[in-house]
Design a protein around this motif. Structure first.
Motif, PDB file in Angstrom:
ATOM      1  N   ASP A 183      -8.107   9.750   5.289  1.00 55.13           N
ATOM      2  CA  ASP A 183      -7.459   8.841   6.227  1.00 55.13           C
ATOM      3  C   ASP A 183      -6.290   8.176   5.478  1.00 55.13           C
ATOM      4  O   ASP A 183      -6.502   7.621   4.392  1.00 55.13           O
ATOM      5  N   PRO A 184      -5.079   8.212   6.039  1.00 53.29           N
ATOM      6  CA  PRO A 184      -3.931   7.587   5.349  1.00 53.29           C
ATOM      7  C   PRO A 184      -4.169   6.118   5.002  1.00 53.29           C
ATOM      8  O   PRO A 184      -3.562   5.597   4.054  1.00 53.29           O
ATOM      9  N   ASN A 185      -5.084   5.465   5.737  1.00 52.26           N
ATOM     10  CA  ASN A 185      -5.389   4.056   5.428  1.00 52.26           C
ATOM     11  C   ASN A 185      -6.090   3.890   4.090  1.00 52.26           C
ATOM     12  O   ASN A 185      -6.162   2.782   3.559  1.00 52.26           O
ATOM     13  N   ASP A 186      -6.654   4.982   3.573  1.00 56.49           N
ATOM     14  CA  ASP A 186      -7.365   4.908   2.293  1.00 56.49           C
ATOM     15  C   ASP A 186      -6.496   5.367   1.121  1.00 56.49           C
ATOM     16  O   ASP A 186      -6.980   5.498  -0.002  1.00 56.49           O
ATOM     17  N   ARG A 201     -10.600   0.046  -1.643  1.00 56.19           N
ATOM     18  CA  ARG A 201      -9.190   0.028  -1.249  1.00 56.19           C
ATOM     19  C   ARG A 201      -8.571  -1.370  -1.268  1.00 56.19           C
ATOM     20  O   ARG A 201      -7.497  -1.579  -1.838  1.00 56.19           O
ATOM     21  N   ASP A 202      -9.269  -2.325  -0.673  1.00 59.81           N
ATOM     22  CA  ASP A 202      -8.663  -3.655  -0.554  1.00 59.81           C
ATOM     23  C   ASP A 202      -8.433  -4.284  -1.920  1.00 59.81           C
ATOM     24  O   ASP A 202      -7.415  -4.927  -2.160  1.00 59.81           O
ATOM     25  N   GLN A 217       0.823  -1.220   0.000  1.00 61.84           N
ATOM     26  CA  GLN A 217       0.000   0.000   0.000  1.00 61.84           C
ATOM     27  C   GLN A 217       0.855   1.268   0.000  1.00 61.84           C
ATOM     28  O   GLN A 217       0.372   2.344  -0.323  1.00 61.84           O
ATOM     29  N   GLY A 218       2.128   1.113   0.347  1.00 63.38           N
ATOM     30  CA  GLY A 218       3.015   2.282   0.371  1.00 63.38           C
ATOM     31  C   GLY A 218       3.491   2.603   1.768  1.00 63.38           C
ATOM     32  O   GLY A 218       2.895   2.169   2.764  1.00 63.38           O
ATOM     33  N   VAL A 219       4.581   3.370   1.849  1.00 62.71           N
ATOM     34  CA  VAL A 219       5.214   3.737   3.121  1.00 62.71           C
ATOM     35  C   VAL A 219       4.217   4.557   3.970  1.00 62.71           C
ATOM     36  O   VAL A 219       3.702   5.582   3.498  1.00 62.71           O
ATOM     37  N   GLY A 224       3.044   8.311  -7.311  1.00 60.16           N
ATOM     38  CA  GLY A 224       1.699   8.874  -7.363  1.00 60.16           C
ATOM     39  C   GLY A 224       0.851   8.150  -6.336  1.00 60.16           C
ATOM     40  O   GLY A 224       1.363   7.339  -5.549  1.00 60.16           O
ATOM     41  N   TRP A 225      -0.436   8.431  -6.328  1.00 58.29           N
ATOM     42  CA  TRP A 225      -1.298   7.744  -5.365  1.00 58.29           C
ATOM     43  C   TRP A 225      -2.754   7.763  -5.798  1.00 58.29           C
ATOM     44  O   TRP A 225      -3.145   8.542  -6.657  1.00 58.29           O
TER      45      TRP A 225
END
Ligand code: PMP
Length: 386
Positions: free
Chosen positions: A79-82, A245-246, A58-60, A236-237
């Motif tokens: 939310d950083p989780n998303d 997300r999952d 998912q990334g750092v 990018g993101w």
């Protein structure tokens, strides 16, 4: 043109004597390279064991938090989780299309639209229906009409793909009062919204527009450090609703296992230790000067019957040439005259755009831009004389 013809043309167009107004390459000369090389050396020395290792799909985590801070400038509360970090937003485009589309599905996109997105849609055999724009961006009524027409055929598009700010290639920005209307129409018809926003912080007036995502947490937002920092790092993101997300993380994992740890950690250090906001201001000042050079050269040199928009940010001017000129057919002659542009047809999925072309002012110096337009004007005059 075939792929090999295009390759041959680009090989010629990238010769130093050709002024290329074709590509959208950011101007990295404005970056603090000395400070960055210290950062790179320090990253290897202090955190090499982590930076050079595999990481999370998912990334750092620290970078995902900083990404949320960047998006806050556009009113996005995330939310950083998303957040899912991707190899440029191009990879996010590819994965999102993979998740949403089966072959034959319909997606909506502005006409014209970003060539890389059209490439992803084509790769997954999605059918693109274009929606018209004007000087204020996507036209809500045209969106409603397209959805009505498709609905009558029993078709619900999988998503609307939109570039609200400083559009590539059209250069226009979606008016603020249209933003909620576009979201309401999509909600009414049950169509997801993909907001692609690599240029949002590159406005020349300093104005930052509210992201569509700031008005609706269901919007999928794609962002990138390619234009605000360094495109070669390919960071990018995507900010996605938890339900998506999952699947996106799974798709990302199958594509790359994980985004490059080193590049993400470098971006993270850059955001932490450098004044990235004033660096963006420096970039926009450079681009504004180049836009001004381009606009004034167009005004001075182009023949009657040409029209273009005045972009208030980003990299692009979209030019309409007089009737009878075919920008795709003209391109080899322009390259012979030592100027290159992107012909309009590449930005439509349906063959339109032969009277349009895209000029990028981001890379050449103002003097080269002026010379390029002088050459382009001579080529256009010659086409009109035939
Ligand atoms: N979307 C748009 C509208 C773009 O103009 C670009 C780059 N030209 C991208 C996405 C891809 O950017 P990157 O993959 O470098 O983040």
């Amino acid at each position: 043109m075939t792929a090999s013809e295009i390759r041959a043309l680009f090989a010629v167009a990238s010769r130093p004597e050709v002024v290329s107004l074709a590509g959208g390459m950011p101007n990295l000369a404005a970056l603090p390279l000395d400070a960055l090389s210290v950062e790179v050396a320090d990253l290897v020395a202090r955190e090499g064991q982590v930076a050079l290792q595999y990481g999370s799909a998912q990334g750092v985590p620290a970078l995902r938090e900083q990404i949320c801070e960047v998006m806050r400038l556009e009113g996005v509360n995330a939310d950083p989780n998303d957040v899912v970090v991707t190899v440029g937003s191009q990879m996010a485009l590819d994965l999102v299309t993979r998740i949403y589309c089966d072959p034959g599905d319909v997606v909506l996109a502005e006409g014209p639209s970003y060539v890389g997105a059209l490439g992803s849609f084509a790769a997954y055999q999605a059918r693109v229906v274009h929606v018209a724009m004007d000087a204020d961006g996507l036209i809500p009524e045209a969106l409603r009409d397209a959805l009505r027409t498709l609905g009558a055929q029993g078709i619900t598009p999988k998503f609307l793909y939109t570039i609200p700010n400083f559009h590539n290639p059209a250069g226009v920005t979606l008016a603020v009062e249209r933003r909620s209307e576009v979201l309401e129409i999509c909600a009414e018809y049950g169509v997801a919204v993909i907001e692609d926003n690599p240029y949002g912080l590159l406005g020349f007036s300093g104005r930052v527009y509210p992201a569509l995502r700031s008005m609706d947490p269901g919007v999928v937002y794609l962002g990138s450090f390619s234009k605000t920092f360094a495109s070669g790092l390919r960071v990018g993101w995507a900010l996605v609703p938890p339900a998506v997300r999952d699947r996106l993380v799974l798709a990302a994992e199958s594509a790359t296992l994980c985004p490059p740890s080193f590049n993400q950690m470098l971006v993270s250090r850059y955001l932490e230790g450098h004044d990235w906001r004033s660096q963006i201001k420096t970039f926009t000042e450079v681009y504004r000067d180049r836009r001004d050079a381009l606009l004034s050269a167009l005004e001075t040199y182009l023949p009657e019957g040409c029209s273009w928009n005045v972009p208030d940010g980003g990299f692009y001017v979209w030019l309409t040439v007089p009737e009878g000129v075919d920008t795709k057919a003209m391109l080899p002659r322009a390259v012979t005259a030592r100027v290159a542009y992107a012909s309009g047809t590449g930005f439509y999925a349906d063959g339109l755009g032969s009277r349009q072309l895209r000029l990028s002012y981001c890379y050449p110096t103002p003097e080269r831009i002026t010379e390029g337009v002088r050459r382009l004007a001579a080529v256009l005059e010659a086409e009109l004389d035939v």
